[in-house]
Enzyme design. Structure first.
Site, PDB file in Angstrom:
ATOM      1  N   THR A 187     -17.193   0.234   9.504  1.00 25.83           N
ATOM      2  CA  THR A 187     -16.160  -0.694   9.043  1.00 25.83           C
ATOM      3  C   THR A 187     -16.188  -0.841   7.529  1.00 25.83           C
ATOM      4  O   THR A 187     -17.224  -0.625   6.898  1.00 25.83           O
ATOM      5  CB  THR A 187     -16.291  -2.084   9.720  1.00 25.83           C
ATOM      6  OG1 THR A 187     -15.237  -2.912   9.271  1.00 25.83           O
ATOM      7  CG2 THR A 187     -17.617  -2.747   9.432  1.00 25.83           C
ATOM      8  N   ARG A 188     -15.022  -1.209   6.965  1.00 23.74           N
ATOM      9  CA  ARG A 188     -14.956  -1.531   5.539  1.00 23.74           C
ATOM     10  C   ARG A 188     -14.361  -2.935   5.378  1.00 23.74           C
ATOM     11  O   ARG A 188     -13.963  -3.339   4.309  1.00 23.74           O
ATOM     12  CB  ARG A 188     -14.123  -0.511   4.756  1.00 23.74           C
ATOM     13  CG  ARG A 188     -12.858  -0.045   5.417  1.00 23.74           C
ATOM     14  CD  ARG A 188     -12.059   0.834   4.500  1.00 23.74           C
ATOM     15  NE  ARG A 188     -10.945   0.114   3.972  1.00 23.74           N
ATOM     16  CZ  ARG A 188      -9.730   0.061   4.537  1.00 23.74           C
ATOM     17  NH1 ARG A 188      -9.484   0.718   5.653  1.00 23.74           N
ATOM     18  NH2 ARG A 188      -8.770  -0.613   3.964  1.00 23.74           N
ATOM     19  N   HIS A 192     -14.790  -9.832  12.850  1.00 25.58           N
ATOM     20  CA  HIS A 192     -14.473 -11.084  13.536  1.00 25.58           C
ATOM     21  C   HIS A 192     -14.825 -10.911  15.018  1.00 25.58           C
ATOM     22  O   HIS A 192     -15.364  -9.886  15.419  1.00 25.58           O
ATOM     23  CB  HIS A 192     -13.002 -11.424  13.322  1.00 25.58           C
ATOM     24  CG  HIS A 192     -12.651 -11.541  11.870  1.00 25.58           C
ATOM     25  ND1 HIS A 192     -13.135 -12.550  11.068  1.00 25.58           N
ATOM     26  CD2 HIS A 192     -11.911 -10.740  11.050  1.00 25.58           C
ATOM     27  CE1 HIS A 192     -12.691 -12.384   9.838  1.00 25.58           C
ATOM     28  NE2 HIS A 192     -11.953 -11.293   9.790  1.00 25.58           N
ATOM     29  N   HIS A 195     -13.837  -7.606  16.843  1.00 24.37           N
ATOM     30  CA  HIS A 195     -14.641  -6.422  16.509  1.00 24.37           C
ATOM     31  C   HIS A 195     -15.970  -6.448  17.247  1.00 24.37           C
ATOM     32  O   HIS A 195     -16.453  -5.436  17.740  1.00 24.37           O
ATOM     33  CB  HIS A 195     -14.898  -6.355  15.003  1.00 24.37           C
ATOM     34  CG  HIS A 195     -13.654  -6.373  14.193  1.00 24.37           C
ATOM     35  ND1 HIS A 195     -13.303  -7.448  13.420  1.00 24.37           N
ATOM     36  CD2 HIS A 195     -12.661  -5.470  14.069  1.00 24.37           C
ATOM     37  CE1 HIS A 195     -12.147  -7.205  12.847  1.00 24.37           C
ATOM     38  NE2 HIS A 195     -11.730  -6.008  13.216  1.00 24.37           N
ATOM     39  N   ARG A 281      -8.243   2.984  15.785  1.00 22.99           N
ATOM     40  CA  ARG A 281      -6.835   3.325  15.661  1.00 22.99           C
ATOM     41  C   ARG A 281      -6.581   3.511  14.171  1.00 22.99           C
ATOM     42  O   ARG A 281      -7.029   2.703  13.360  1.00 22.99           O
ATOM     43  CB  ARG A 281      -6.049   2.108  16.191  1.00 22.99           C
ATOM     44  CG  ARG A 281      -4.659   2.402  16.569  1.00 22.99           C
ATOM     45  CD  ARG A 281      -4.048   1.154  17.199  1.00 22.99           C
ATOM     46  NE  ARG A 281      -2.656   1.412  17.487  1.00 22.99           N
ATOM     47  CZ  ARG A 281      -1.694   1.289  16.595  1.00 22.99           C
ATOM     48  NH1 ARG A 281      -1.962   0.869  15.383  1.00 22.99           N
ATOM     49  NH2 ARG A 281      -0.449   1.582  16.928  1.00 22.99           N
ATOM     50  N   ARG A 425      -6.053  -3.696 -31.153  1.00 21.39           N
ATOM     51  CA  ARG A 425      -6.216  -2.518 -32.006  1.00 21.39           C
ATOM     52  C   ARG A 425      -7.037  -2.852 -33.257  1.00 21.39           C
ATOM     53  O   ARG A 425      -7.678  -1.977 -33.821  1.00 21.39           O
ATOM     54  CB  ARG A 425      -4.858  -1.910 -32.348  1.00 21.39           C
ATOM     55  CG  ARG A 425      -4.347  -1.103 -31.154  1.00 21.39           C
ATOM     56  CD  ARG A 425      -3.195  -0.222 -31.480  1.00 21.39           C
ATOM     57  NE  ARG A 425      -2.882   0.645 -30.338  1.00 21.39           N
ATOM     58  CZ  ARG A 425      -3.356   1.874 -30.176  1.00 21.39           C
ATOM     59  NH1 ARG A 425      -4.172   2.401 -31.052  1.00 21.39           N
ATOM     60  NH2 ARG A 425      -3.016   2.577 -29.116  1.00 21.39           N
TER      61      ARG A 425
HETATM   62  S1  PPS Z   1      -0.420   1.291 -26.484  1.00 21.82           S
HETATM   63  O1  PPS Z   1       0.482   2.443 -26.271  1.00 21.82           O
HETATM   64  O2  PPS Z   1      -0.276   0.290 -25.415  1.00 21.82           O
HETATM   65  O3  PPS Z   1      -1.823   1.689 -26.674  1.00 21.82           O
HETATM   66  O4  PPS Z   1       0.073   0.603 -27.824  1.00 21.82           O
HETATM   67  P1  PPS Z   1      -0.405  -0.796 -28.441  1.00 21.82           P
HETATM   68  O5  PPS Z   1      -1.888  -0.885 -28.484  1.00 21.82           O
HETATM   69  O6  PPS Z   1       0.306  -1.898 -27.742  1.00 21.82           O
HETATM   70  O7  PPS Z   1       0.071  -0.717 -29.932  1.00 21.82           O
HETATM   71  C1  PPS Z   1       1.378  -0.769 -30.214  1.00 21.82           C
HETATM   72  C2  PPS Z   1       1.591  -1.310 -31.622  1.00 21.82           C
HETATM   73  O8  PPS Z   1       1.195  -0.326 -32.562  1.00 21.82           O
HETATM   74  C3  PPS Z   1       2.241  -0.072 -33.507  1.00 21.82           C
HETATM   75  N1  PPS Z   1       2.433   1.406 -33.509  1.00 21.82           N
HETATM   76  C4  PPS Z   1       2.962   2.164 -32.533  1.00 21.82           C
HETATM   77  N2  PPS Z   1       3.535   1.874 -31.340  1.00 21.82           N
HETATM   78  C5  PPS Z   1       3.952   2.893 -30.569  1.00 21.82           C
HETATM   79  N3  PPS Z   1       3.863   4.188 -30.911  1.00 21.82           N
HETATM   80  C6  PPS Z   1       3.311   4.538 -32.089  1.00 21.82           C
HETATM   81  N4  PPS Z   1       3.193   5.825 -32.439  1.00 21.82           N
HETATM   82  C7  PPS Z   1       2.823   3.502 -32.944  1.00 21.82           C
HETATM   83  N5  PPS Z   1       2.229   3.499 -34.169  1.00 21.82           N
HETATM   84  C8  PPS Z   1       1.986   2.216 -34.476  1.00 21.82           C
HETATM   85  C9  PPS Z   1       3.430  -0.890 -33.106  1.00 21.82           C
HETATM   86  O9  PPS Z   1       3.518  -1.880 -34.101  1.00 21.82           O
HETATM   87  C10 PPS Z   1       3.068  -1.549 -31.803  1.00 21.82           C
HETATM   88  O10 PPS Z   1       3.162  -2.956 -31.858  1.00 21.82           O
HETATM   89  P2  PPS Z   1       4.167  -3.842 -30.972  1.00 21.82           P
HETATM   90  O11 PPS Z   1       3.558  -5.226 -30.992  1.00 21.82           O
HETATM   91  O12 PPS Z   1       4.226  -3.292 -29.589  1.00 21.82           O
HETATM   92  O13 PPS Z   1       5.440  -3.797 -31.693  1.00 21.82           O
END
Ligand code: PPS
Length: 561
Positions: A187-188, A192, A195, A281, A425
């Site tokens: 079982t996973r 009850h 079973h 089943r 980021r």
């Molecule tokens: S992802 O694809 O989910 O990893 O992107 P994310 O970490 O949300 O980062 C998106 C923000 O980085 C800026 N940025 C870019 N976005 C998309 N494509 C490229 N090539 C790129 N280069 C820089 C952009 O400002 C995104 O910010 P948001 O807040 O979405 O506008």
């Protein structure tokens, strides 16, 4: 009794550890670790290593090893191109636990690049990634390395040590107890009363002791964690004959492969010394999103019947039992008196009752089992959750997320964490760019942090672009079992985002200054199953945040007065 284990003597093990210092290493992931443990402890006999190419092809094609032995599931070691490029036949590779210990040495027989689509079609009968086995297969490293294994040591376990047994240990234990006939119940899920009743009947009808043998490795996404389940099984033991029932945990990485999986399970149970195996089943059969099964309800039983002579363990088809109110007992279909009222609580109904804290009848389960499940399922108002925004750059994710956070802080007691694209980021992913690989890594990191927050009953609000369906699904799977997961698609069309162009990035992307910009020259895969879809053309940011609050409230995650 012939030993099945591949673990070498302590002297040889010491030699192998020395040898490993000079060898190329492979760090096993959890899936591979579970496979290796069962290879080395003999649960996968007749296999004595990861499959080589000819065995792999035979297993995919007609469930046969080159030796002619029946074996339905490919047990392969998937590795990176980097390792595959440096080893060839005859080389030795140290297989390491994620914490670094050498667990075994593989003597390479072949290295090849498999066709995963063909493998999925052959083994699972589908290439749909709604099938968890296919999904996992598609995440594998691109190459396979086959070869025999010398076992240095089994991976350590820190939980439920007394409930874990190797095949050799279990066979010895059965002998010690004088159990010649043992029926295994796989079982996973929690167990009850129904079973227990069907397992008890199987053991009585076959004059066999009962082994409750639940899987505690990889099961199906969304399954109940094994700690809660083991509490249920321990409670169930109190309600089964003490001198003819045993509980043992099986660290198997299930593939959810239906009929082939059932055959595999029975071969494994034979290695553990069982003489009978209960096949359910739709045994180990996953379901599509629309609820349909991938396999027919009796496919597994039919496949096993075809190979009955060869399997070496007697298959006991699972007899459905239902609770008959007027008799106050569980009966099989043939035994139910005509017109009698039969009671039932479906899996979905049970989950609903747990979620809402409503009554679960005593005829359905044992008080201790219900208690264990209630501990695992606090009401949603006490669970953590993740709100995961996805949408193009400039779609409004961050603005809505900011408003949402402010509102949540006002009305909800949970600590709230914002994991906005830009914040992440800067703090978590500063070295990453925007290639598919880097974007996936970025989202996986966000998913990991959000899963920890959710597990600890907080609220995580994530707002990355997250352009790929598959990666979003991985995050969902990571979190769903720990609390709520609410995907919010901010569906603002590209034209609107581009016109707003708050950061001037679209202009740069059009001018070719930024390459690989989402929506311009890089893909965005629109979600198909988002819980909330926001159209910022129709709604203000404030209204959009409200839409999410409404959803959270409606689903019971927040209670506002
Ligand atoms: S992802 O694809 O989910 O990893 O992107 P994310 O970490 O949300 O980062 C998106 C923000 O980085 C800026 N940025 C870019 N976005 C998309 N494509 C490229 N090539 C790129 N280069 C820089 C952009 O400002 C995104 O910010 P948001 O807040 O979405 O506008």
């Amino acid at each position: 009794m012939t030993k099945l284990s591949l673990i070498v003597s302590p002297e040889r093990s010491a030699e192998l550890k020395k040898e490993a210092v000079q060898l190329p290493s492979w760090d096993l992931n959890f899936h591979q670790l579970w496979d290796l443990e069962l290879l080395m402890n003999g649960a996968f006999r007749p296999l004595t290593g990861f499959l080589g190419k000819a065995d792999y092809e035979g297993v995919c094609k007609n469930m046969r090893l080159e030796s002619g032995d029946l074996w339905p599931i490919p047990i392969t070691l998937d590795v990176s191109e980097e390792l595959a490029g440096t080893v060839s036949s005859g080389d030795r590779v140290a297989l390491r636990h994620p914490e670094g210990m050498v667990l075994g040495i593989l003597t390479v027989s072949d290295v090849w690049q498999p066709d995963r689509q063909a493998e999925a079609e052959a083994v699972f009968g589908t290439t749909s990634d709604e099938h968890p086995g296919v999904f996992d297969l598609m995440q594998c490293n691109p190459f396979n390395v086959g070869g025999s294994i010398e076992g240095v040591e089994l991976p350590p376990h820190h939980t439920y040590q007394r409930l874990r047994h190797t095949p050799d240990e279990l066979r010895e234990e059965f002998e010690r107890r004088g159990w010649e006939r043992v029926v295994a119940f796989q079982t996973r899920n929690p167990m009850h009363r129904a079973h227990v009743e069907l397992a008890r009947r199987a053991s009585t009808e076959h004059d066999a002791a009962l082994l409750i043998h639940p899987v505690v490795g990889r099961t199906s996404p969304g399954d109940i964690d094994y700690f809660s389940r083991v509490r249920c099984y321990q409670a169930v033991l109190e309600h089964t004959p003490p001198h003819s029932t045993m509980l043992s945990l099986l660290p198997l990485a299930m593939r959810m492969g239906g009929p082939r999986e059932a055959l595999w399970h029975s071969l494994i149970r034979k290695n553990f010394g069982c003489t009978h195996f209960i096949v359910g089943r739709d045994h180990a059969g996953p379901r599509r999103k629309n609820g349909e099964s991938f396999y027919g309800p009796y496919d597994a039983q039919e496949l096993l019947a075809q190979h009955a002579d060869e399997i070496g363990i007697e298959i006991v088809p699972f007899k459905m039992v239902s609770y008959v109110e007027e008799r106050g007992e569980y009966l099989t279909e043939e035994e139910i008196p005509e017109g009698a009222k039969v009671l039932n609580v479906s899996g979905t109904e049970l989950r609903r009752r747990l979620r809402e804290g409503s009554d679960i009848p005593g005829w359905f389960s044992y008080p201790e089992v219900i208690e264990a499940l209630r501990r695992r399922h606090p009401p949603r108002s006490r669970q953590g959750y993740t709100v995961f925004f996805t949408g193009l750059s400039g779609s409004g994710k961050s603005t809505i997320a900011q408003i949402l956070i402010a509102k949540l802080m006002e009305i909800d007691e949970r600590p709230v964490t914002l994991l906005d694209g830009d914040i992440v980021r800067t703090n978590l992913s500063s070295e990453l760019g925007f290639s598919r690989e880097h974007r996936d890594l970025n989202i996986q990191r966000i998913g990991f942090v959000a899963s920890e927050i959710t597990k600890n009953r907080g609220a995580a609000v994530c707002a990355p672009i997250a352009p790929y369906t598959q990666t979003r699904r991985k995050v969902r799977e990571l979190i769903e079992g720990l609390g709520g997961f609410v995907e919010v698609w901010v569906s603002t069309p590209i034209e609107v985002c581009e016109e707003r162009d708050r950061k001037g990035l679209y202009a740069k992307a059009r001018a070719g200054i930024i390459k690989g910009f989402t929506g311009i020259d890089d893909p965005y895969e629109a979600p198909e199953n988002a819980e909330v879809v926001i159209d910022t053309g129709e709604l203000t940011a404030e209204q959009s945040a409200h839409q999410i609050i409404n959803y959270l409230e409606h689903e019971g995650f927040i209670t506002t007065d």
